[in-house]
Design a protein around this motif. Structure first.
Motif, PDB file in Angstrom:
ATOM      1  N   CYS A 143       0.845  -1.189   0.000  1.00 21.27           N
ATOM      2  CA  CYS A 143       0.000   0.000   0.000  1.00 21.27           C
ATOM      3  C   CYS A 143       0.884   1.244   0.000  1.00 21.27           C
ATOM      4  N   LEU A 144       0.745   2.076  -1.027  1.00 23.89           N
ATOM      5  CA  LEU A 144       1.502   3.321  -1.126  1.00 23.89           C
ATOM      6  C   LEU A 144       0.767   4.486  -0.472  1.00 23.89           C
ATOM      7  N   ASP A 145      -0.548   4.452  -0.530  1.00 23.42           N
ATOM      8  CA  ASP A 145      -1.365   5.520   0.053  1.00 23.42           C
ATOM      9  C   ASP A 145      -2.669   4.877   0.521  1.00 23.42           C
ATOM     10  N   TYR A 146      -2.968   5.001   1.812  1.00 24.14           N
ATOM     11  CA  TYR A 146      -4.139   4.316   2.362  1.00 24.14           C
ATOM     12  C   TYR A 146      -5.265   5.291   2.675  1.00 24.14           C
ATOM     13  N   ASP A 147      -6.401   5.071   2.033  1.00 27.12           N
ATOM     14  CA  ASP A 147      -7.618   5.810   2.350  1.00 27.12           C
ATOM     15  C   ASP A 147      -8.815   4.861   2.351  1.00 27.12           C
ATOM     16  N   ASP A 206     -29.016   0.079  10.336  1.00 25.65           N
ATOM     17  CA  ASP A 206     -29.754   0.681   9.219  1.00 25.65           C
ATOM     18  C   ASP A 206     -28.861   1.322   8.170  1.00 25.65           C
ATOM     19  N   ILE A 207     -27.656   1.670   8.533  1.00 23.20           N
ATOM     20  CA  ILE A 207     -26.798   2.447   7.636  1.00 23.20           C
ATOM     21  C   ILE A 207     -25.507   1.687   7.364  1.00 23.20           C
ATOM     22  N   GLN A 208     -25.253   1.406   6.084  1.00 22.40           N
ATOM     23  CA  GLN A 208     -24.012   0.786   5.646  1.00 22.40           C
ATOM     24  C   GLN A 208     -23.451   1.609   4.481  1.00 22.40           C
ATOM     25  N   LEU A 209     -22.153   1.762   4.450  1.00 26.02           N
ATOM     26  CA  LEU A 209     -21.505   2.671   3.510  1.00 26.02           C
ATOM     27  C   LEU A 209     -20.685   1.889   2.499  1.00 26.02           C
ATOM     28  N   LEU A 210     -21.059   2.007   1.226  1.00 27.79           N
ATOM     29  CA  LEU A 210     -20.350   1.321   0.146  1.00 27.79           C
ATOM     30  C   LEU A 210     -18.954   1.919  -0.038  1.00 27.79           C
ATOM     31  N   ASP A 211     -17.969   1.046  -0.259  1.00 31.66           N
ATOM     32  CA  ASP A 211     -16.590   1.455  -0.531  1.00 31.66           C
ATOM     33  C   ASP A 211     -16.101   2.458   0.510  1.00 31.66           C
ATOM     34  N   PRO A 212     -15.893   2.019   1.750  1.00 30.56           N
ATOM     35  CA  PRO A 212     -15.556   2.950   2.832  1.00 30.56           C
ATOM     36  C   PRO A 212     -14.176   3.580   2.675  1.00 30.56           C
ATOM     37  N   SER A 213     -14.102   4.864   2.968  1.00 24.94           N
ATOM     38  CA  SER A 213     -12.819   5.554   3.078  1.00 24.94           C
ATOM     39  C   SER A 213     -12.236   5.285   4.458  1.00 24.94           C
ATOM     40  N   ALA A 214     -11.031   5.778   4.708  1.00 21.27           N
ATOM     41  CA  ALA A 214     -10.421   5.610   6.026  1.00 21.27           C
ATOM     42  C   ALA A 214     -11.252   6.313   7.101  1.00 21.27           C
TER      43      ALA A 214
END
Length: 283
Positions: A143-147, A206-214
């Motif tokens: 990993c070069l940059d983690y988000d 109730d809430i789930q987030l697609l493709d989570p950021s850091a």
């Protein structure tokens, strides 16, 4: 340098909640929007196979190095594929120097199980001489940059690097059994399946987030990753964290993953075709 938001620093949970309550996130996306994906293959000239994946601001490089070794006694006609995820402090202040952390280890183990349990690779292709010589593919995923979203980006980079892989031809002297490698004559590895992952961060029931950021991961209590074969069939579902997720939600995750699948495969296909076209133009 952009000024720091004092509310974000002092009360990060309430700051994040203020966005979620408006069906948004701090990076401007709504709950069900993924970040753009880009793939480049052949990014490491010294590796037998390589790929770079950008998922939003997360950047992953996978390099595959092939070495000859002895097959195991249990599987004398099979080679090895060893994925290893590395997360260094330079990619995020979240990670510390020293031995691999839990996130890197668990992701490496997940990728290993995924390859072994789903017939993605015919490991017998990697056998050169039964009981004597086989290829071991060391897949270093850096990993070069983690988000955020390590699973999706790591799996995509691994599949792309294996598709780009070219193994040198092994010549064996019939008298001395000495080995020599021919880089002029190479062979591609047959990949039976191209699994792709879609990950959701679980904020609450109730809430789930697609493709989570850091930032999403820091405020959520777990993740669910849905891995699909190219046909859309479920290959694996991975859940981490203690938050409960209903079966109905999981079915929704699968449907969302299936709707994204063709776009991810098209991005991968374009990267492979671009690399092949560039190689044909070289003298």
């Amino acid at each position: 340098m952009a000024p720091l938001n004092s509310w974000e620093v002092i009360e990060p949970a309430n700051y994040f909640k203020s966005f979620v309550d408006q069906s948004s996130r701090p990076d401007g996306r709504d709950w069900n929007t993924a970040r753009p994906i880009s793939v480049r293959v052949g990014s490491i000239g010294t590796a037998e196979g390589s790929a770079t994946v950008r998922l939003g601001n997360t950047t992953i490089v996978c390099g595959v190095k092939a070495e000859l070794c002895r097959p195991s006694l249990e599987h004398p006609t099979r080679g090895f594929v060893v994925p290893n995820v590395e997360l260094y402090p330079c990619c995020s202040s979240t990670f510390k120097a020293g031995p691999p952390g839990e996130k890197a280890i668990s992701t490496s183990q997940f990728l290993q199980r995924l390859l072994q349990n789903n017939e993605i690779i015919d490991y017998e292709q990697l056998c050169v001489v039964p009981n004597k010589w086989a290829w071991c593919l060391y897949c270093d995923i850096l990993c070069l940059d983690y988000d955020g979203n390590l699973i999706d980006s790591s799996l995509l980079s691994l599949v792309a690097a294996l598709l780009h892989l070219s193994l040198p031809t092994v010549n064996i002297d019939p008298d001395t059994e000495a080995l020599s490698l021919s880089q002029k004559h190479t062979q591609k590895l047959t990949i039976k399946e191209r699994p792709m992952s879609t990950t959701f961060a679980v904020y609450n029931s109730d809430i789930q987030l697609l493709d989570p950021s850091a930032a999403d991961e820091a405020e959520c209590g777990g993740e669910v990753s849905v891995v699909l074969m190219e046909s859309g069939d479920v290959c694996s579902i991975r859940k981490t964290g203690g938050r409960q997720v209903s079966s109905g939600k999981v079915q929704g995750f699968i449907s969302t993953a299936q709707s994204r699948l063709s776009g991810i495969h098209e991005t991968l296909k374009e990267a492979l075709e671009l690399h092949a076209s560039a190689n044909r133009k070289e003298p």
